[in-house]
Design an enzyme around this catalytic site. Structure first.
Site, PDB file in Angstrom:
ATOM      1  N   CYS A  96      10.668 -28.413  -8.728  1.00 43.22           N
ATOM      2  CA  CYS A  96       9.317 -28.756  -8.895  1.00 43.22           C
ATOM      3  C   CYS A  96       9.130 -30.345  -8.244  1.00 43.22           C
ATOM      4  O   CYS A  96       9.457 -31.464  -8.898  1.00 43.22           O
ATOM      5  CB  CYS A  96       8.417 -28.732  -9.605  1.00 43.22           C
ATOM      6  SG  CYS A  96       6.416 -29.703  -9.174  1.00 43.22           S
ATOM      7  N   HIS A 138       4.667 -20.705  -6.870  1.00 42.96           N
ATOM      8  CA  HIS A 138       4.109 -21.585  -7.980  1.00 42.96           C
ATOM      9  C   HIS A 138       3.069 -22.700  -6.737  1.00 42.96           C
ATOM     10  O   HIS A 138       3.041 -23.293  -8.488  1.00 42.96           O
ATOM     11  CB  HIS A 138       5.632 -22.216  -6.567  1.00 42.96           C
ATOM     12  CG  HIS A 138       6.463 -23.538  -7.256  1.00 42.96           C
ATOM     13  ND1 HIS A 138       7.247 -23.834  -8.300  1.00 42.96           N
ATOM     14  CD2 HIS A 138       5.574 -24.600  -7.211  1.00 42.96           C
ATOM     15  CE1 HIS A 138       7.217 -25.701  -8.495  1.00 42.96           C
ATOM     16  NE2 HIS A 138       6.607 -26.283  -7.787  1.00 42.96           N
ATOM     17  N   GLU A 139       3.187 -22.873  -5.746  1.00 44.30           N
ATOM     18  CA  GLU A 139       1.797 -24.339  -4.909  1.00 44.30           C
ATOM     19  C   GLU A 139       0.610 -23.313  -4.999  1.00 44.30           C
ATOM     20  O   GLU A 139       0.099 -24.524  -6.131  1.00 44.30           O
ATOM     21  CB  GLU A 139       2.043 -24.056  -3.287  1.00 44.30           C
ATOM     22  CG  GLU A 139       3.234 -24.565  -3.166  1.00 44.30           C
ATOM     23  CD  GLU A 139       4.211 -26.200  -3.888  1.00 44.30           C
ATOM     24  OE1 GLU A 139       3.219 -26.633  -4.351  1.00 44.30           O
ATOM     25  OE2 GLU A 139       5.490 -25.636  -3.657  1.00 44.30           O
ATOM     26  N   HIS A 142      -0.299 -24.504  -9.159  1.00 44.14           N
ATOM     27  CA  HIS A 142      -0.821 -25.678  -8.838  1.00 44.14           C
ATOM     28  C   HIS A 142      -1.965 -26.469  -8.707  1.00 44.14           C
ATOM     29  O   HIS A 142      -3.138 -27.028  -9.417  1.00 44.14           O
ATOM     30  CB  HIS A 142       0.129 -26.916  -8.033  1.00 44.14           C
ATOM     31  CG  HIS A 142       1.331 -27.263  -8.238  1.00 44.14           C
ATOM     32  ND1 HIS A 142       2.093 -28.745  -9.282  1.00 44.14           N
ATOM     33  CD2 HIS A 142       2.472 -27.531  -7.302  1.00 44.14           C
ATOM     34  CE1 HIS A 142       2.886 -28.465  -9.644  1.00 44.14           C
ATOM     35  NE2 HIS A 142       3.296 -27.543  -8.429  1.00 44.14           N
TER      36      HIS A 142
END
EC number: 3.5.1.88
Length: 174
Positions: A96, A138-139, A142
């Site tokens: 990351c 994953h994004e 965030h």
């Protein structure tokens, strides 16, 4: 276009829950362009707006073509993503830009179907598998205030925290 500063762990900004994008205007377009420049400059395959301290539900993914080459043609701009379906699991090594120099294995869904909007407000539905599926998850994490290291099991998480403190001490000495 400009290269933006990337917020790094343990900055509390990364824990914010991002707000939905309501205006698809030139300010959003500039942010997306700057995010792309930032992601490419830092050798990333994804970047969420919160990672550049903008708490909106916008992210970029560019896993490249068959040879791994990134370009505007392989870029996916994702606004207000929503997972419609998910199934199977896979383990992959993740890194990351907000947790530089740390990589570890994380379990994610193997296949996802995502609804999102592009920079012009046009709706898209995309099915993703493998690395693209991982990148979407994953994004999007965030945007919900989560980092991949939070998905590590207890022992790996403690190992990460120990290694991270050591890395920070080394950087301060330089």
């Amino acid at each position: 276009m400009a290269v933006l500063d990337i917020v790094t762990y343990p900055n509390k900004v990364l824990k914010q829950i991002s707000k939905p994008v309501e205006r698809f205007d030139k300010d959003l377009h500039k942010l997306l362009d700057d995010m792309y420049e930032t992601m490419i400059k830092n050798n990333g395959v994804g970047l969420a707006a919160i990672q550049v301290a903008v708490p909106i539900r916008a992210l970029l993914i560019d896993i490249g073509d068959e040879e791994g080459k990134q370009s505007k043609d392989t870029l996916i701009e994702v606004i207000n993503p929503e997972f419609l379906t998910w199934d199977g699991t896979q383990k992959d090594t993740e890194g990351c830009l907000s947790v530089p120099d740390y990589f570890d294995e994380v379990e994610r869904y193997k296949n996802v179907k995502v609804k999102f909007f592009d920079r012009f407000g046009k709706e898209h539905v995309m099915e993703a598998e493998g690395l693209l599926s991982v990148a979407f998850q994953h994004e999007t994490d965030h945007l919900d205030g989560h980092l991949f290291v939070e998905r590590l099991d207890y022992i790996k998480r403690k190992k990460f925290e120990k290694e991270w403190k050591k890395l920070l001490k080394q950087k301060r000495k330089k």
